[in-house]
Write a protein that holds these residues in place. Structure first.
Motif, PDB file in Angstrom:
ATOM      1  N   ALA A   1      -0.290   8.115  -5.651  1.00 37.05           N
ATOM      2  CA  ALA A   1       0.174   6.740  -5.054  1.00 37.05           C
ATOM      3  C   ALA A   1       1.010   5.947  -5.891  1.00 37.05           C
ATOM      4  O   ALA A   1       1.966   5.328  -5.560  1.00 37.05           O
ATOM      5  CB  ALA A   1      -1.131   6.163  -4.484  1.00 37.05           C
TER       6      ALA A   1
ATOM      7  N   GLU B   1       0.956  -1.317  -0.170  1.00 43.21           N
ATOM      8  CA  GLU B   1      -0.072  -0.156   0.070  1.00 43.21           C
ATOM      9  C   GLU B   1       0.930   1.179   0.017  1.00 43.21           C
ATOM     10  O   GLU B   1       2.037   1.158   0.585  1.00 43.21           O
ATOM     11  CB  GLU B   1      -1.003  -0.068   1.356  1.00 43.21           C
TER      12      GLU B   1
ATOM     13  N   ILE C   1      -5.634  11.233  -6.332  1.00 41.50           N
ATOM     14  CA  ILE C   1      -5.004  10.404  -5.143  1.00 41.50           C
ATOM     15  C   ILE C   1      -4.312   9.026  -5.775  1.00 41.50           C
ATOM     16  O   ILE C   1      -3.254   8.578  -5.363  1.00 41.50           O
ATOM     17  CB  ILE C   1      -6.377   9.847  -4.196  1.00 41.50           C
ATOM     18  N   VAL C   2      -5.049   8.513  -6.752  1.00 38.34           N
ATOM     19  CA  VAL C   2      -4.459   7.208  -7.230  1.00 38.34           C
ATOM     20  C   VAL C   2      -3.231   7.428  -7.899  1.00 38.34           C
ATOM     21  O   VAL C   2      -2.266   6.629  -7.604  1.00 38.34           O
ATOM     22  CB  VAL C   2      -5.627   6.526  -8.087  1.00 38.34           C
TER      23      VAL C   2
ATOM     24  N   ARG D   1      -9.725   7.255   2.972  1.00 38.01           N
ATOM     25  CA  ARG D   1      -9.456   8.502   2.475  1.00 38.01           C
ATOM     26  C   ARG D   1      -9.858   9.638   3.718  1.00 38.01           C
ATOM     27  O   ARG D   1     -10.622   9.486   4.332  1.00 38.01           O
ATOM     28  CB  ARG D   1     -10.286   8.934   1.162  1.00 38.01           C
TER      29      ARG D   1
ATOM     30  N   ASP E   1     -10.911  11.015  -7.878  1.00 34.15           N
ATOM     31  CA  ASP E   1      -9.939   9.941  -7.557  1.00 34.15           C
ATOM     32  C   ASP E   1      -8.531   9.889  -8.171  1.00 34.15           C
ATOM     33  O   ASP E   1      -7.760   9.312  -7.717  1.00 34.15           O
ATOM     34  CB  ASP E   1     -10.733   8.550  -7.344  1.00 34.15           C
TER      35      ASP E   1
ATOM     36  N   GLY F   1      -5.379   9.500   0.354  1.00 37.33           N
ATOM     37  CA  GLY F   1      -5.873   8.321   0.505  1.00 37.33           C
ATOM     38  C   GLY F   1      -4.890   7.183   0.533  1.00 37.33           C
ATOM     39  O   GLY F   1      -3.652   7.426   0.097  1.00 37.33           O
ATOM     40  N   ARG F   2      -5.255   5.979   1.190  1.00 35.39           N
ATOM     41  CA  ARG F   2      -4.358   4.751   1.309  1.00 35.39           C
ATOM     42  C   ARG F   2      -4.782   3.928  -0.029  1.00 35.39           C
ATOM     43  O   ARG F   2      -5.924   3.633  -0.216  1.00 35.39           O
ATOM     44  CB  ARG F   2      -4.709   3.942   2.558  1.00 35.39           C
ATOM     45  N   VAL F   3      -3.690   3.607  -0.807  1.00 35.47           N
ATOM     46  CA  VAL F   3      -3.940   3.008  -2.150  1.00 35.47           C
ATOM     47  C   VAL F   3      -3.241   1.761  -1.953  1.00 35.47           C
ATOM     48  O   VAL F   3      -2.130   1.386  -1.746  1.00 35.47           O
ATOM     49  CB  VAL F   3      -3.573   3.963  -3.319  1.00 35.47           C
TER      50      VAL F   3
ATOM     51  N   ARG G   1      -6.793   0.457  -5.684  1.00 33.89           N
ATOM     52  CA  ARG G   1      -8.192   0.759  -5.156  1.00 33.89           C
ATOM     53  C   ARG G   1      -8.004   1.762  -3.802  1.00 33.89           C
ATOM     54  O   ARG G   1      -6.797   1.718  -3.079  1.00 33.89           O
ATOM     55  CB  ARG G   1      -8.839  -0.602  -4.540  1.00 33.89           C
ATOM     56  N   ILE G   2      -8.682   2.599  -3.485  1.00 31.55           N
ATOM     57  CA  ILE G   2      -8.536   3.515  -2.565  1.00 31.55           C
ATOM     58  C   ILE G   2      -9.156   2.984  -1.350  1.00 31.55           C
ATOM     59  O   ILE G   2     -10.501   2.609  -1.221  1.00 31.55           O
ATOM     60  CB  ILE G   2      -9.089   4.939  -2.688  1.00 31.55           C
TER      61      ILE G   2
END
Ligand SMILES: [Zn+2]
Length: 298
Positions: free
Chosen positions: A288, A3, A284-285, A28, A281, A17-19, A24-25
């Motif tokens: 990451a 992650e 964020i994605v 968040r 999104d 967010g943690r991805v 996938r998030i």
């Protein structure tokens, strides 16, 4: 699966967010950016979101503005003026206690769409974001092309009318002056029409000829710019993101006419104009994704 945390820093909000390794998030957090508080306040907001996500690994950070990717420095950001020659990678790594990867938000969006979005099965594509301004990202043979000084993909500043309206970048007649939400609203106002891009699009679909003309003009400008990119890069897939992407049906006909007319030795049936998939999104994605983007492993 590994992650990473993706942090999308905007002029108004910081979204993080943690991805997971499949894009996938999982979790968040959104907080106000506190631009008025200056560099230290923004850093502590970023620290706050990352600690709320309970993450100790690496972080990718997407920022609006010009980024010197190799040095990890934000050269300038119109929405975050205190980030002028700001050594973001070093400062944030110290503040967060982890390794940090940095890029601009449009490049992050392109990475995200290529990873798990509308271009996941495409090797080479351009992403163009039609929002308040016009941004872009260039992915060639599966790799983000950042250019020699990290400023590749400034698709909004391609000139579509040499004698056109002055642009914020100092040039004149850039694509951004015509095909951004701001450009469309300005053109509408000068034709005596009112409303958001969505309102104008609704009116155009209902037969409003003034509104239709404005989208034709924006589509024509986009078609001219896209023709230039196709002549240089010969990529067939163009992803359209941002608020104006919802009016792609109205932009399409004029756009395709220009491509038909201007691209040399090209079968225009090969052109794929695709709406981006990830919406908000993507920031964020994609941020990451910076953490695992080839040589950038952090
Ligand atoms: Zn410009």
């Amino acid at each position: 699966m590994t992650e990473h945390v993706g942090v999308d820093v905007g002029g108004t909000f910081i979204k993080a967010g943690r991805v997971d390794g499949a894009g996938r998030i999982l979790d968040r957090v959104v907080v106000p950016t506190d631009v008025e508080g200056g560099v230290d306040a923004i850093e502590s907001r970023i620290r706050e979101v990352v600690s709320k996500l309970g993450h100790a690994g690496s972080c990718g950070v997407g920022v609006p503005g010009a980024v010197d990717h190799d040095r990890g420095v934000v050269r300038s950001s119109p929405n975050i003026p205190c980030w002028k020659d700001y050594p973001a990678r070093e400062r944030l790594a110290a503040a967060l206690g982890c390794s940090v990867a940095l890029d601009n938000d449009a490049n992050c969006a392109a990475l995200a769409e290529g990873w798990v979005g509308a271009a996941r099965d495409v090797e080479s594509f351009l992403l163009i974001t039609l929002g308040t301004g016009v941004g872009g990202g260039v992915v060639l043979a599966g790799r983000l092309w950042r250019g020699e000084s990290g400023r590749a993909g400034e698709l909004g500043h391609v000139v579509v009318d040499p004698d056109g309206r002055p642009c914020g970048c100092g040039s004149r007649g850039c694509l951004e002056t015509v095909a951004s939400a701001t450009g469309i609203a300005r053109q509408a106002a000068s034709a005596g029409l009112e409303g958001s891009v969505e309102d104008l699009a609704r009116a155009a679909r209902a037969g409003g000829s003034g509104e239709r003309e404005i989208f034709d003009e924006a589509g024509r400008a986009l078609g001219i710019a896209i023709s230039d990119w196709l002549n240089i890069l010969d990529v067939h897939t163009i992803l359209i993101a941002g608020g104006v992407a919802g009016a792609l049906d109205l932009l399409g006909p004029a756009l395709e006419r220009e491509v038909e007319r201007r691209v040399y030795a090209f079968d225009s049936s090969h052109l794929a104009l695709i709406p981006a998939l990830l919406g908000e999104d993507a920031g964020i994605v994609g941020a990451a994704r910076l953490c695992t983007d080839g040589d950038e492993e952090c």
